[in-house]
Design a protein around this motif. Structure first.
Motif, PDB file in Angstrom:
ATOM      1  N   LYS A   1       0.828  -1.208   0.000  1.00  0.00           N
ATOM      2  CA  LYS A   1       0.000   0.000   0.000  1.00  0.00           C
ATOM      3  C   LYS A   1       0.861   1.257   0.000  1.00  0.00           C
ATOM      4  CE  LYS A   1      -0.060   0.054   5.056  1.00  0.00           C
ATOM      5  NZ  LYS A   1       0.948   1.101   5.224  1.00  0.00           N
ATOM      6  N   ILE A   2       0.185   2.380  -0.195  1.00  0.00           N
ATOM      7  CA  ILE A   2       0.721   3.671   0.220  1.00  0.00           C
ATOM      8  C   ILE A   2      -0.078   4.121   1.434  1.00  0.00           C
ATOM      9  CG2 ILE A   2       1.514   4.394  -2.055  1.00  0.00           C
ATOM     10  CD1 ILE A   2      -0.990   6.261  -2.148  1.00  0.00           C
ATOM     11  N   ALA A   3       0.527   4.966   2.256  1.00  0.00           N
ATOM     12  CA  ALA A   3      -0.196   5.620   3.342  1.00  0.00           C
ATOM     13  C   ALA A   3      -0.116   7.118   3.120  1.00  0.00           C
ATOM     14  CB  ALA A   3       0.396   5.255   4.702  1.00  0.00           C
ATOM     15  N   ILE A   4      -1.256   7.763   3.129  1.00  0.00           N
ATOM     16  CA  ILE A   4      -1.326   9.218   3.048  1.00  0.00           C
ATOM     17  C   ILE A   4      -1.441   9.741   4.472  1.00  0.00           C
ATOM     18  CG2 ILE A   4      -2.707  11.178   2.272  1.00  0.00           C
ATOM     19  CD1 ILE A   4      -3.522   9.495  -0.151  1.00  0.00           C
ATOM     20  N   THR A   5      -0.465  10.521   4.890  1.00  0.00           N
ATOM     21  CA  THR A   5      -0.476  11.105   6.235  1.00  0.00           C
ATOM     22  C   THR A   5      -1.048  12.515   6.154  1.00  0.00           C
ATOM     23  OG1 THR A   5       1.839  11.764   5.917  1.00  0.00           O
ATOM     24  CG2 THR A   5       1.428   9.704   7.098  1.00  0.00           C
ATOM     25  N   LEU A   6      -1.796  12.897   7.212  1.00  0.00           N
ATOM     26  CA  LEU A   6      -2.501  14.185   7.171  1.00  0.00           C
ATOM     27  C   LEU A   6      -2.833  14.660   8.582  1.00  0.00           C
ATOM     28  CD1 LEU A   6      -5.336  12.644   7.695  1.00  0.00           C
ATOM     29  CD2 LEU A   6      -5.581  12.717   5.246  1.00  0.00           C
ATOM     30  N   PRO A   7      -3.140  15.942   8.736  1.00  0.00           N
ATOM     31  CA  PRO A   7      -3.396  16.489  10.068  1.00  0.00           C
ATOM     32  C   PRO A   7      -4.725  16.061  10.693  1.00  0.00           C
ATOM     33  CG  PRO A   7      -2.659  18.222   8.559  1.00  0.00           C
ATOM     34  CD  PRO A   7      -2.983  17.022   7.737  1.00  0.00           C
TER      35      PRO A   7
ATOM     36  N   GLY B   1      -6.595  19.205   3.773  1.00  0.00           N
ATOM     37  CA  GLY B   1      -5.320  19.886   3.590  1.00  0.00           C
ATOM     38  C   GLY B   1      -4.171  19.184   4.284  1.00  0.00           C
ATOM     39  N   GLY B   2      -2.968  19.460   3.821  1.00  0.00           N
ATOM     40  CA  GLY B   2      -1.759  18.942   4.467  1.00  0.00           C
ATOM     41  C   GLY B   2      -1.430  17.499   4.177  1.00  0.00           C
ATOM     42  N   ALA B   3      -2.073  16.899   3.174  1.00  0.00           N
ATOM     43  CA  ALA B   3      -1.827  15.484   2.883  1.00  0.00           C
ATOM     44  C   ALA B   3      -0.513  15.302   2.126  1.00  0.00           C
ATOM     45  CB  ALA B   3      -2.979  14.912   2.068  1.00  0.00           C
ATOM     46  N   ARG B   4       0.103  14.136   2.334  1.00  0.00           N
ATOM     47  CA  ARG B   4       1.293  13.757   1.579  1.00  0.00           C
ATOM     48  C   ARG B   4       1.376  12.235   1.551  1.00  0.00           C
ATOM     49  NH1 ARG B   4       3.266  15.682   6.480  1.00  0.00           N
ATOM     50  NH2 ARG B   4       3.657  17.708   5.522  1.00  0.00           N
ATOM     51  N   ILE B   5       2.163  11.710   0.630  1.00  0.00           N
ATOM     52  CA  ILE B   5       2.426  10.267   0.631  1.00  0.00           C
ATOM     53  C   ILE B   5       3.494  10.019   1.685  1.00  0.00           C
ATOM     54  CG2 ILE B   5       3.230   8.280  -0.688  1.00  0.00           C
ATOM     55  CD1 ILE B   5       2.076   9.562  -3.181  1.00  0.00           C
ATOM     56  N   GLY B   6       3.058   9.609   2.865  1.00  0.00           N
ATOM     57  CA  GLY B   6       3.962   9.435   3.981  1.00  0.00           C
ATOM     58  C   GLY B   6       4.701   8.114   3.978  1.00  0.00           C
TER      59      GLY B   6
ATOM     60  N   VAL C   1       8.566   7.769   3.695  1.00  0.00           N
ATOM     61  CA  VAL C   1       9.284   6.741   4.445  1.00  0.00           C
ATOM     62  C   VAL C   1       8.974   5.382   3.815  1.00  0.00           C
ATOM     63  CG1 VAL C   1       9.485   5.600   6.700  1.00  0.00           C
ATOM     64  CG2 VAL C   1       9.220   8.098   6.568  1.00  0.00           C
ATOM     65  N   LEU C   2       9.985   4.516   3.737  1.00  0.00           N
ATOM     66  CA  LEU C   2       9.796   3.153   3.246  1.00  0.00           C
ATOM     67  C   LEU C   2       9.495   2.244   4.431  1.00  0.00           C
ATOM     68  CD1 LEU C   2       9.868   1.282   0.765  1.00  0.00           C
ATOM     69  CD2 LEU C   2      12.303   0.928   1.214  1.00  0.00           C
ATOM     70  N   GLU C   3       8.369   1.560   4.354  1.00  0.00           N
ATOM     71  CA  GLU C   3       7.940   0.647   5.421  1.00  0.00           C
ATOM     72  C   GLU C   3       8.022  -0.787   4.921  1.00  0.00           C
ATOM     73  OE1 GLU C   3       3.926  -0.383   8.096  1.00  0.00           O
ATOM     74  OE2 GLU C   3       3.778   0.950   6.357  1.00  0.00           O
ATOM     75  N   PHE C   4       8.516  -1.682   5.774  1.00  0.00           N
ATOM     76  CA  PHE C   4       8.495  -3.110   5.489  1.00  0.00           C
ATOM     77  C   PHE C   4       7.604  -3.804   6.506  1.00  0.00           C
ATOM     78  CE2 PHE C   4      12.557  -1.978   3.524  1.00  0.00           C
ATOM     79  CZ  PHE C   4      12.441  -2.614   2.299  1.00  0.00           C
ATOM     80  N   GLN C   5       6.687  -4.619   6.003  1.00  0.00           N
ATOM     81  CA  GLN C   5       5.931  -5.511   6.869  1.00  0.00           C
ATOM     82  C   GLN C   5       6.619  -6.882   6.799  1.00  0.00           C
ATOM     83  OE1 GLN C   5       2.206  -7.276   5.585  1.00  0.00           O
ATOM     84  NE2 GLN C   5       1.257  -6.849   7.560  1.00  0.00           N
ATOM     85  N   HIS C   6       7.276  -7.249   7.881  1.00  0.00           N
ATOM     86  CA  HIS C   6       7.962  -8.539   7.931  1.00  0.00           C
ATOM     87  C   HIS C   6       6.968  -9.606   8.366  1.00  0.00           C
ATOM     88  CE1 HIS C   6      10.928 -11.397  10.113  1.00  0.00           C
ATOM     89  NE2 HIS C   6      10.737 -11.797   8.874  1.00  0.00           N
ATOM     90  N   LEU C   7       6.588 -10.480   7.430  1.00  0.00           N
ATOM     91  CA  LEU C   7       5.663 -11.570   7.729  1.00  0.00           C
ATOM     92  C   LEU C   7       6.438 -12.764   8.277  1.00  0.00           C
ATOM     93  CD1 LEU C   7       3.369 -11.461   4.550  1.00  0.00           C
ATOM     94  CD2 LEU C   7       2.907 -10.504   6.818  1.00  0.00           C
ATOM     95  N   PHE C   8       5.925 -13.327   9.365  1.00  0.00           N
ATOM     96  CA  PHE C   8       6.618 -14.449  10.003  1.00  0.00           C
ATOM     97  C   PHE C   8       6.365 -15.771   9.282  1.00  0.00           C
ATOM     98  CE2 PHE C   8       6.081 -11.985  14.243  1.00  0.00           C
ATOM     99  CZ  PHE C   8       7.051 -11.096  13.834  1.00  0.00           C
ATOM    100  N   THR C   9       5.248 -15.875   8.565  1.00  0.00           N
ATOM    101  CA  THR C   9       4.937 -17.095   7.817  1.00  0.00           C
ATOM    102  C   THR C   9       4.489 -16.718   6.412  1.00  0.00           C
ATOM    103  OG1 THR C   9       2.637 -17.109   8.598  1.00  0.00           O
ATOM    104  CG2 THR C   9       4.236 -18.356   9.889  1.00  0.00           C
TER     105      THR C   9
END
Length: 250
Positions: free
Chosen positions: A71-77, A140-145, A213-221
């Motif tokens: 996914k992308i996450a859009i961060t905003l106020p 307002g204030g949104a970005r691809i976080g 920011v680059l996020e990794f979801q580390h899946l255990f299985t």
């Protein structure tokens, strides 16, 4: 000395121009370029842009929990204002909720099925960084976080992003009871509030960064599935070096 930056996410889609209207009209992004079957769009800041590339395939995009791209996450106020706008526009978006000590968030998908997460700068019940303006898209204030990838080998990912690509390791968020752990890296000289990457204090700070920011979801299985070249969905995360060189994370 200028730092490299996470500059774009490239998505293979069926209709770049049509999909760009959703991102611009509904989510408030700006159209940056439209030529040769590819569309570039984003917010007016230092965060990453989206590059929508036409891929004429009969098979539609189908997200899967074991896909490399999530996914992308859009961060905003102000998530409450954003949610109200989206619902009034007829968009299928989940009710905002505080997810543990991670974030106040909501989810939706674009018309081709790509998951979009909305994250407020601050936790639910905490003072907002800014009150949303109902006259502006998403308040307002949104970005691809965030751009989020999945992995089944986090040590290799950290070695590549931190040691090879030179990103800074900012946060680790453990959700072992759900079968995964989250890791966050970026090009920055910013210092988190706490030097412990596990600290909860770093999380609201992270959602307020002006860059992606680059996020990794580390899946255990489970084994991560990488899309084949040209398939619908994400193809790469693009990194721009100060000297003009471009690198990718796939």
């Amino acid at each position: 000395m200028p730092l490299p930056r996470i500059s774009a996410l490239s998505l293979n889609v069926s209709d770049p121009s049509g999909l760009s209207r959703f991102y611009c009209d509904v989510l408030g992004m700006n159209l940056l370029a439209n030529a040769g079957g590819a569309v570039s769009l984003g917010y007016a800041g230092e965060d990453a842009r989206l590059e929508l590339v036409r891929r004429d395939q009969s098979t539609p995009y189908q997200p899967d929990r074991n896909d490399r791209y999530w996914k992308i996450a859009i961060t905003l106020p102000d998530l409450d204002v954003a949610f109200a706008q989206l619902r009034s526009a007829g968009i299928d978006v989940t009710e905002p909720a505080q997810f543990r000590d991670i974030a106040y968030m909501s989810h939706l998908a674009d018309p081709e099925g790509h998951v979009i997460e909305l994250i407020q700068h601050t936790f639910h019940g905490k003072p907002k960084t800014k009150q949303g303006n109902v006259e502006l898209p998403l308040g307002g204030g949104a970005r691809i976080g965030l751009i989020t990838l999945r992995t089944d080998d986090i040590e290799t990912e950290l070695m590549n992003c931190h040691d090879t690509l030179g990103m800074r390791y900012l946060s680790r968020q453990d959700l072992a009871d759900l079968g995964f752990c989250l890791y966050f890296l970026a090009y920055t000289e910013d210092t988190p509030p706490d030097t412990d990457v596990n600290a909860v204090e770093n999380r609201e700070w992270l959602w307020q960064r002006p860059y992606t920011v680059l996020e990794f979801q580390h899946l255990f299985t489970g084994e991560i599935q990488q899309k084949k070249a040209g398939e619908r969905g994400a193809s790469s995360v693009l990194i721009d070096e100060p000297g003009g060189e471009r690198k990718t994370v796939r």
